[in-house]
Design a protein around this motif. Structure first.
Motif, short mmCIF file in Angstrom:
data_model
loop_
_atom_site.label_atom_id
_atom_site.label_comp_id
_atom_site.label_asym_id
_atom_site.label_seq_id
_atom_site.Cartn_x
_atom_site.Cartn_y
_atom_site.Cartn_z
N LYS A 143 4.10 -6.30 12.93
CA LYS A 143 4.13 -7.15 11.76
C LYS A 143 2.77 -6.70 11.61
O LYS A 143 2.19 -6.99 10.57
CB LYS A 143 4.02 -8.54 13.00
CG LYS A 143 3.41 -9.79 11.82
CD LYS A 143 3.65 -11.33 12.09
CE LYS A 143 3.23 -11.99 11.79
NZ LYS A 143 2.34 -13.34 12.32
N GLU A 144 1.70 -6.67 12.24
CA GLU A 144 0.49 -6.12 12.52
C GLU A 144 0.59 -4.45 11.54
O GLU A 144 0.04 -4.63 11.03
CB GLU A 144 0.09 -5.93 14.03
CG GLU A 144 -0.09 -7.06 13.91
CD GLU A 144 0.59 -7.68 15.06
OE1 GLU A 144 0.65 -9.00 14.55
OE2 GLU A 144 1.85 -7.35 14.88
N ILE A 145 1.14 -3.64 12.27
CA ILE A 145 1.20 -2.35 11.65
C ILE A 145 1.78 -2.14 9.69
O ILE A 145 1.03 -1.43 9.09
CB ILE A 145 3.02 -0.95 12.23
CG1 ILE A 145 2.17 -1.21 13.65
CG2 ILE A 145 3.11 -0.45 11.30
CD1 ILE A 145 3.33 -0.78 14.32
N ASP A 146 2.65 -3.55 9.82
CA ASP A 146 3.10 -3.70 8.54
C ASP A 146 1.95 -4.11 7.51
O ASP A 146 1.10 -3.74 5.97
CB ASP A 146 3.90 -4.72 7.94
CG ASP A 146 5.71 -3.53 8.51
OD1 ASP A 146 5.77 -2.68 9.11
OD2 ASP A 146 6.53 -4.31 8.28
N LEU A 181 3.65 2.94 19.14
CA LEU A 181 2.96 1.66 17.80
C LEU A 181 2.21 2.77 16.82
O LEU A 181 2.44 2.60 15.70
CB LEU A 181 2.41 0.67 18.41
CG LEU A 181 2.78 -0.30 19.03
CD1 LEU A 181 1.92 -1.88 19.72
CD2 LEU A 181 4.33 -1.20 18.24
N TYR A 182 1.53 3.30 17.72
CA TYR A 182 0.43 4.55 16.59
C TYR A 182 1.02 5.18 16.11
O TYR A 182 1.33 5.65 14.58
CB TYR A 182 0.25 5.11 17.42
CG TYR A 182 -0.96 6.58 17.13
CD1 TYR A 182 -1.16 5.82 16.08
CD2 TYR A 182 -0.82 7.72 17.69
CE1 TYR A 182 -2.50 7.04 15.17
CE2 TYR A 182 -0.97 8.70 16.97
CZ TYR A 182 -2.58 8.65 15.71
OH TYR A 182 -2.41 9.58 15.03
N GLU A 183 3.05 6.19 16.56
CA GLU A 183 3.43 6.65 15.46
C GLU A 183 4.33 6.21 14.58
O GLU A 183 4.24 6.59 13.35
CB GLU A 183 4.83 7.32 16.40
CG GLU A 183 4.00 8.83 17.38
CD GLU A 183 4.83 9.20 18.65
OE1 GLU A 183 5.69 8.08 18.56
OE2 GLU A 183 4.41 9.79 19.50
N ARG A 184 4.60 4.79 14.17
CA ARG A 184 5.87 3.68 13.68
C ARG A 184 4.50 3.33 12.79
O ARG A 184 4.87 3.68 11.28
CB ARG A 184 5.73 2.54 14.75
CG ARG A 184 7.24 2.76 15.47
CD ARG A 184 7.37 1.01 15.82
NE ARG A 184 8.37 1.33 16.37
CZ ARG A 184 8.90 0.41 17.39
NH1 ARG A 184 8.62 -0.54 17.21
NH2 ARG A 184 9.88 0.62 17.91
N PHE A 185 3.00 3.26 12.89
CA PHE A 185 2.17 2.74 12.19
C PHE A 185 1.60 3.53 11.15
O PHE A 185 1.69 4.23 10.54
CB PHE A 185 0.95 2.64 12.80
CG PHE A 185 -0.28 2.85 11.93
CD1 PHE A 185 -0.56 1.30 10.95
CD2 PHE A 185 -1.59 3.48 11.96
CE1 PHE A 185 -1.36 1.24 9.77
CE2 PHE A 185 -2.75 3.18 11.21
CZ PHE A 185 -2.62 2.11 10.63
N ASN A 186 2.19 5.22 11.92
CA ASN A 186 1.75 6.72 10.16
C ASN A 186 3.21 6.93 9.55
O ASN A 186 3.11 7.19 9.11
CB ASN A 186 1.48 8.18 11.88
CG ASN A 186 0.26 7.44 12.00
OD1 ASN A 186 -0.95 7.05 12.03
ND2 ASN A 186 0.11 8.11 13.42
N ASP A 187 4.03 6.26 10.66
CA ASP A 187 5.52 6.65 9.52
C ASP A 187 5.48 6.08 8.11
O ASP A 187 5.68 6.01 8.00
CB ASP A 187 6.56 6.57 10.36
CG ASP A 187 6.68 8.00 11.22
OD1 ASP A 187 6.48 8.55 11.66
OD2 ASP A 187 7.86 7.67 12.46
N VAL A 217 -0.32 12.04 5.92
CA VAL A 217 -1.27 11.59 6.70
C VAL A 217 -1.43 12.64 7.54
O VAL A 217 -0.31 12.86 8.47
CB VAL A 217 0.10 10.58 7.96
CG1 VAL A 217 -0.90 10.35 8.37
CG2 VAL A 217 -0.03 8.83 6.30
N GLU A 218 -2.27 13.00 8.13
CA GLU A 218 -2.72 14.20 9.47
C GLU A 218 -3.01 13.00 10.30
O GLU A 218 -3.65 12.17 10.74
CB GLU A 218 -4.01 14.81 8.99
CG GLU A 218 -3.42 15.77 7.59
CD GLU A 218 -2.22 16.51 7.98
OE1 GLU A 218 -2.43 17.47 9.35
OE2 GLU A 218 -1.50 16.90 7.20
#
Length: 145
Positions: free
Chosen positions: A40-43, A105-111, A120-121
């Motif tokens: 939810k936060e990532i989206d 979560l960090y990887e999901r956010f970048n994806d 995204v680097e």
């Protein structure tokens, strides 16, 4: 979830004398997570970042998004965003999410950012990183959810 966003003319991250990510104009994002953070936060923050209008238009007003200017993102994990300095002289990082959960979560956010067509680097999660940037403006914003 917290994201410190800096509008940059260029930025790079180096790990052990090797550049792991570099961009021209766009955003440097310092990204941190806390207990309870989820998709939810990532989206929410990924969409906010993609469409946030903080680049100048022809009239000099902040009216253009990262997508409009075809900018890039350098995303760097940053648990210290959850450092609490209210007591004593050394920060307390108890509010930062455990590394194994934060990495996921960090990887999901970048994806998620990439689903908007953004380049995204990244740095390397958990590594000692050197971040260099040329701030544009400067424009620096703290985004939280």
């Amino acid at each position: 979830m917290k994201v410190l966003l800096q509008r940059v003319k260029e930025a790079k991250v180096t790990v052990e004398n090797e550049i792991t990510g570099a961009i021209g104009h766009g955003y440097l994002l310092l990204v941190g997570f806390t207990e309870g953070d989820s998709e939810k936060e990532i989206d929410y923050l990924a969409e906010k970042i993609a469409y946030l209008r903080i680049f100048e238009d022809e009239a000099g007003k902040m009216n253009r998004s990262l997508l409009d200017v075809k900018g890039s993102i350098l995303s760097v994990s940053q648990f210290t965003l959850y450092g609490d300095c209210r007591k004593g002289r050394r920060p307390n990082f108890m509010a930062a999410l455990r590394p194994d959960e934060a990495k996921m979560l960090y990887e999901r956010f970048n994806d998620k950012l990439r689903t908007y067509g953004l380049q995204v680097e990244t740095g390397i999660f958990g590594a000692m990183m050197e971040v260099s940037l040329v701030n544009d403006g400067p424009v620096t914003l703290m985004l939280e959810r």
